[in-house]
Write a protein that holds these residues in place. Sequence first.
Motif, PDB file in Angstrom:
ATOM      1  N   LEU A 140      -7.904  86.991  17.846  1.00  0.00           N
ATOM      2  CA  LEU A 140      -7.124  87.217  16.630  1.00  0.00           C
ATOM      3  C   LEU A 140      -6.013  86.183  16.485  1.00  0.00           C
ATOM      4  CD1 LEU A 140      -6.826  91.113  16.706  1.00  0.00           C
ATOM      5  CD2 LEU A 140      -8.128  89.748  15.080  1.00  0.00           C
ATOM      6  N   ILE A 144      -5.981  83.649  13.341  1.00  0.00           N
ATOM      7  CA  ILE A 144      -4.964  84.000  12.343  1.00  0.00           C
ATOM      8  C   ILE A 144      -3.938  82.896  12.210  1.00  0.00           C
ATOM      9  CG2 ILE A 144      -3.059  85.569  11.834  1.00  0.00           C
ATOM     10  CD1 ILE A 144      -4.724  87.834  12.974  1.00  0.00           C
ATOM     11  N   LEU A 156      -5.497  89.626   5.027  1.00  0.00           N
ATOM     12  CA  LEU A 156      -5.992  89.465   6.392  1.00  0.00           C
ATOM     13  C   LEU A 156      -7.311  90.212   6.591  1.00  0.00           C
ATOM     14  CD1 LEU A 156      -5.445  88.260   9.148  1.00  0.00           C
ATOM     15  CD2 LEU A 156      -4.135  90.307   9.735  1.00  0.00           C
ATOM     16  N   VAL A 157      -7.435  91.384   5.994  1.00  0.00           N
ATOM     17  CA  VAL A 157      -8.692  92.135   6.074  1.00  0.00           C
ATOM     18  C   VAL A 157      -9.826  91.347   5.437  1.00  0.00           C
ATOM     19  CG1 VAL A 157      -9.875  94.195   5.234  1.00  0.00           C
ATOM     20  CG2 VAL A 157      -7.592  94.392   6.217  1.00  0.00           C
ATOM     21  N   PHE A 160     -11.288  88.420   7.549  1.00  0.00           N
ATOM     22  CA  PHE A 160     -12.287  88.768   8.563  1.00  0.00           C
ATOM     23  C   PHE A 160     -13.511  89.461   7.973  1.00  0.00           C
ATOM     24  CE2 PHE A 160      -8.449  88.655  11.331  1.00  0.00           C
ATOM     25  CZ  PHE A 160      -8.858  87.608  12.121  1.00  0.00           C
ATOM     26  N   ARG A 187     -15.080  89.349  13.785  1.00  0.00           N
ATOM     27  CA  ARG A 187     -15.379  90.657  13.185  1.00  0.00           C
ATOM     28  C   ARG A 187     -16.220  91.501  14.138  1.00  0.00           C
ATOM     29  NH1 ARG A 187     -17.179  88.918   8.770  1.00  0.00           N
ATOM     30  NH2 ARG A 187     -19.408  88.917   9.214  1.00  0.00           N
ATOM     31  N   LEU A 190     -13.925  93.012  16.665  1.00  0.00           N
ATOM     32  CA  LEU A 190     -13.164  94.124  16.093  1.00  0.00           C
ATOM     33  C   LEU A 190     -14.031  95.375  15.964  1.00  0.00           C
ATOM     34  CD1 LEU A 190     -11.227  92.144  13.350  1.00  0.00           C
ATOM     35  CD2 LEU A 190     -10.220  93.247  15.351  1.00  0.00           C
ATOM     36  N   ARG A 227     -10.952  97.955  10.223  1.00  0.00           N
ATOM     37  CA  ARG A 227     -10.036  97.542   9.161  1.00  0.00           C
ATOM     38  C   ARG A 227      -8.613  98.023   9.449  1.00  0.00           C
ATOM     39  NH1 ARG A 227     -10.432  96.922   3.208  1.00  0.00           N
ATOM     40  NH2 ARG A 227      -8.405  97.515   2.325  1.00  0.00           N
ATOM     41  N   VAL A 230      -6.919  95.766  11.912  1.00  0.00           N
ATOM     42  CA  VAL A 230      -6.440  94.518  11.337  1.00  0.00           C
ATOM     43  C   VAL A 230      -5.146  94.740  10.574  1.00  0.00           C
ATOM     44  CG1 VAL A 230      -6.997  92.663   9.716  1.00  0.00           C
ATOM     45  CG2 VAL A 230      -8.751  93.537  11.246  1.00  0.00           C
ATOM     46  N   TRP A 234      -1.407  93.035  11.291  1.00  0.00           N
ATOM     47  CA  TRP A 234      -0.557  92.349  10.297  1.00  0.00           C
ATOM     48  C   TRP A 234       0.876  92.891  10.339  1.00  0.00           C
ATOM     49  CZ3 TRP A 234       2.480  93.354   6.080  1.00  0.00           C
ATOM     50  CH2 TRP A 234       2.784  92.255   5.254  1.00  0.00           C
TER      51      TRP A 234
END
Length: 236
Positions: A140, A144, A156-157, A160, A187, A190, A227, A230, A234
Motif C-alpha cells: 500500500l 499510494i 483511493l478506493v 485500487f 487489490r 487486500l 474497501r 482502504v 486513507w
Amino acid sequence: TDKVDAVKIARVYLSGLAHEVWLPDPKSSERRELFFGYRNAVRDSVRSRNRIWAFLNQQSQRRPRQLRLASPHALDALLALRSWTPMQRLLLREEVQAFQQAESRRKRLRTEIAAEVASDPQILKMIRLLGIRAKVAFALAAFIGPIDRFENPKKLVAFFGLNPSVNRSGISGGHGPLAHYGRSDVRALLIQAAQSIMRYGQGDTHRWAVALKMRKGNNIAVAALARKLVVSVWYL
C-alpha cells in the motif's frame, strides 16, 4: 504547429479538464521495485515446486510426507525414492536447486520488506488495522505514495479498483461488480486481508462483515470489507 498545440494544452489545463499524471518519487519507485522483485520470487518458487511435483507424478512416485524442499536434504530424499536414470537425476537436481534459489531470494526480499516497514512510522500505522500485515502495508505504501494526492477516500478506493461499476439508463440499472481498475496485485492482497478478517477477526468490523455476508453473500462482503480497509488507510 507546436505553438498552437501549446496554447490548446494550456487552455485545457487551466479549465481543469486535464488529467495530471503523478510520477513516483525515488522512495516510492524503490519500494515498487522491491515489491515486484518479491512477487517474481514467489512466482518462481511456486513454479519450481509445481515442476518437481509434476515430475514425480509423471514417474508414478508419491509425494513424500513431511518433505520440505527448502531443506538441504531434500534432494537426497528425492533421489532415494527409486533408481533414477542419470538424466532423471540431473533434472531433479536442477529443479531442486532452482526452487531453493528462488525460495532463498524470496526470504531475503521478505526480510528487506519487514525492515522497511519497521523503519517507517507511517507504514507501521497501517499494521494497527485488523487484517493488514507487513507485506500488505508495504504494498500500500509503495503504490499510494503521498496520501495527499488523493482528495478523499473514494479516490483511493477507485485507485485500487474496489469501487462498484455503475450501469444506469433512466430508471433501470444500478451498481454492478467491481470496476477492476488500478493495481490488480495490490487489490488481490487486500481481498486476502479481508478474507482473513472474515475467518479469524472479531469486533465491530467483523460483526458488520458477517451480517453483510448473511444478507448478500460472501464475495460481496469480502469486497466491501477490503474497501473499508482502504478507507481506513486513507484516514490513518
